[in-house]
Structure formats: structure tokens, C-alpha cells
Design a protein around this motif. Structure first.
Motif, PDB file in Angstrom:
ATOM      1  N   TYR A  98      44.705  40.507  42.263  1.00 40.33           N
ATOM      2  CA  TYR A  98      44.632  39.294  41.445  1.00 40.33           C
ATOM      3  C   TYR A  98      44.169  38.101  42.278  1.00 40.33           C
ATOM      4  N   PHE A 165      40.583  43.602  37.489  1.00 36.82           N
ATOM      5  CA  PHE A 165      40.864  42.223  37.093  1.00 36.82           C
ATOM      6  C   PHE A 165      39.570  41.452  36.827  1.00 36.82           C
ATOM      7  N   TYR A 187      49.486  35.924  36.339  1.00 36.15           N
ATOM      8  CA  TYR A 187      49.460  37.302  36.857  1.00 36.15           C
ATOM      9  C   TYR A 187      50.468  38.186  36.136  1.00 36.15           C
ATOM     10  N   LEU A 191      47.614  38.893  32.913  1.00 40.03           N
ATOM     11  CA  LEU A 191      46.668  39.849  33.467  1.00 40.03           C
ATOM     12  C   LEU A 191      47.293  41.225  33.733  1.00 40.03           C
TER      13      LEU A 191
END
Length: 281
Positions: A98, A165, A187, A191
Motif C-alpha cells: 500500500y 493495489f 488501507y 483498500l
């Protein structure tokens, strides 16, 4: 539209050749497993014979495995090691992926390339330094010696998560920023839930790698009560004579959890391979 004469025949021939090639490759991959499975229920005198099926199946070979080594304890040890390393790899690799994919900081790309270059370092080169480090820390012949080296991520796992990602829409992150989310919240809440296919790929590959690892446990572990199943398989081999049917039975017991893991995670695994840039696209 003009039809080329014989195009159906040529298409059929190409398809048949492709399927024959795939069948041949699948047979080459499955034959050793089938041979070991059949050999696990053979007598010692039948192992070297060129017949696949045994005359009289010896199911007692599987019972002998548990008699000759503490297979249950070694199995639980391996599950513990593989579970801890897999959890650490998923967390730290996804976190680093990330950062490299979404966060902007000086030297990000150069640092990522340098980190990725560690993939070219052979494993055998790092065994001695890692062993010396574990000895200095006093962790040799302990479970931590098997867990710590792989707990904090890897270059491959970071690369895998970063590539995934990067495929997610930027609008998801922008909407989260407008809602007042911090990078950590983006995060964790935005995601990572959308990266389940890549997480599944990383988890399965890590689990298989740790489960099959032999060199590092061989270097670090001496006590049988904390050893892995791969070490147990080696310790079952005699110096001069080995009971090959029992060894094949132990191999099948070691292989069974990997087959179960892949069968359960097959769809998500294949989907993650395709979406993370490793599907040939």
C-alpha cells in the motif's frame, strides 16, 4: 465473408494438439504423485516393480508413520509455523505494498527497486548470516528461529500487493479522503477489503512455501519435539536401508493439507493470479 476451405479441420487439429500437449504435461506432473500414492500401500518388495497398483494394499504403512515418529506433534508444529509466517506476510506485505502503490514520499521508486532487487539474491547466500544472527540472539533450536525470519514480509509479497493495489480505482481513495479517513483507515477499511484475491494468492503461496521448507528447519532445529514434518520425513530414512512404502505414506500425509488448502482456495487463488498481473496479461 469468405470461408477458407479446410479451416475447420485446421482448427480441430490445433485444438487437438493443444489438448494433447496439456494432457502430456499434466500426466508428467501427476505421475510422481500417483506413483507415491500407490507405493504408500505397497510392500517393500513391490516398490521397485514397474507396476502401479499393489497386489495387496498395505494400509498399515500409514499406521507405521505415527509409530516411527511423532507425526501429530510435528504436524501441529508445522501448522503453527506456517500460520504465523503467513499472517505476518499478509499483514506486512500488504502494508508495504500500500505504501509503495499509494503513498508519495522521496525515494519511493528507488527504494522499491532496491527492495525488489533482493529477489535476485540466492537463498543459500543468506542462510549463514541468518544463522549467525539467530545464534547471537539465542534463538537457535527454538520455534522463533523458524517464525521470525519470514514474519516481516518479503520482496515478492510486497511486489504482489503493490501491483494489485495499483489496479484499484483511485476514486475509492479520493472518496475516503473526502470522508476524513487517514492513510491507515484508507488501507484498513477501503483498500485491503478490496484486495482479498491478492491476499489469498499471497497466503496460499506463503503457506505452501513454509510447509515445504526443509533447508532452514534443518539448519536451526535439533529437537524433535519442535521439528517440522519435512524434518521428520528425513529422520525416518535409515542410514543404509529405508522403508520406502512408509516414507511414501508419510509423504502423502504431508501432501494432503496442501491439497486441501488449494481445493478450498482454488477459485479465489486463480482469480487473484489473474487480477494481480501474473495471469499473462
Amino acid at each position: 465473408m469468405k470461408v477458407v476451405p479446410g479451416w475447420k479441420t485446421r482448427a480441430f487439429v490445433r485444438a487437438a494438439a493443444l489438448y494433447l500437449a496439456l494432457i502430456a504435461m499434466a500426466w508428467c506432473a501427476l505421475l510422481p504423485i500417483l506413483w507415491a500414492l500407490a507405493g504408500s500401500v505397497k510392500k517393500q518388495s513391490e516398490v521397485t516393480t514397474p507396476t502401479l497398483l499393489p497386489r495387496e494394499p498395505q494400509w498399515s504403512n500409514y499406521r507405521t508413520v505415527f509409530q516411527e515418529m511423532p507425526f501429530g506433534r510435528m504436524f501441529l508444529n508445522t501448522v503453527l509455523y506456517a500460520g504465523c509466517v503467513t499472517a505476518g506476510q499478509v499483514f506486512f506485505c500488504s502494508l508495504a505494498g500500500y505504501a509503495f502503490a499509494r503513498l508519495r514520499f522521496p525515494g519511493r521508486d528507488a527504494l522499491f527497486v532496491a527492495y525488489l532487487a533482493t529477489l535476485m539474491v540466492p537463498l543459500t547466500v543468506t542462510v549463514v548470516p541468518q544463522f549467525l544472527l539467530m545464534r547471537v540472539l539465542g534463538l537457535t533450536d527454538t520455534p522463533w528461529a523458524l517464525i521470525l525470519p519470514g514474519l516481516f514480509g518479503s520482496a515478492f509479497g510486497t511486489y504482489l500487493m503493490r501491483q494489485f493495489f495499483r489496479t484499484l480505482p483511485v476514486e475509492l481513495e479520493e472518496a475516503a479522503v473526502l470522508d476524513g479517513c487517514s492513510p491507515w483507515q484508507i488501507y484498513r477499511r477501503v483498500l485491503l477489503p478490496n484486495a482479498k484475491p491478492a491476499v489469498m494468492v499471497l497466503a496460499v503461496l506463503t503457506w505452501v512455501n513454509v510447509w515445504n521448507d526443509f533447508l532452514w528447519p534443518l539448519v536451526m532445529i535439533q529437537r524433535r519435539e519442535i521439528s517440522t514434518v519435512t524434518l521428520g520425513l528425513v529422520w525416518m530414512q535409515g542410514q543404509y536401508v529405508s522403508d520406502w512404502p512408509v516414507l511414501m505414506a508419510a509423504s502423502m500425509l504431508i501432501l494432503l493439507p496442501l491439497v486441501i488448502v488449494y481445493a478450498v482456495a482454488q477459485k479465489a487463488f486463480l482469480r487473484g493470479i489473474g487480477m494481480s498481473g501474473f495471469g499473462g496479461r
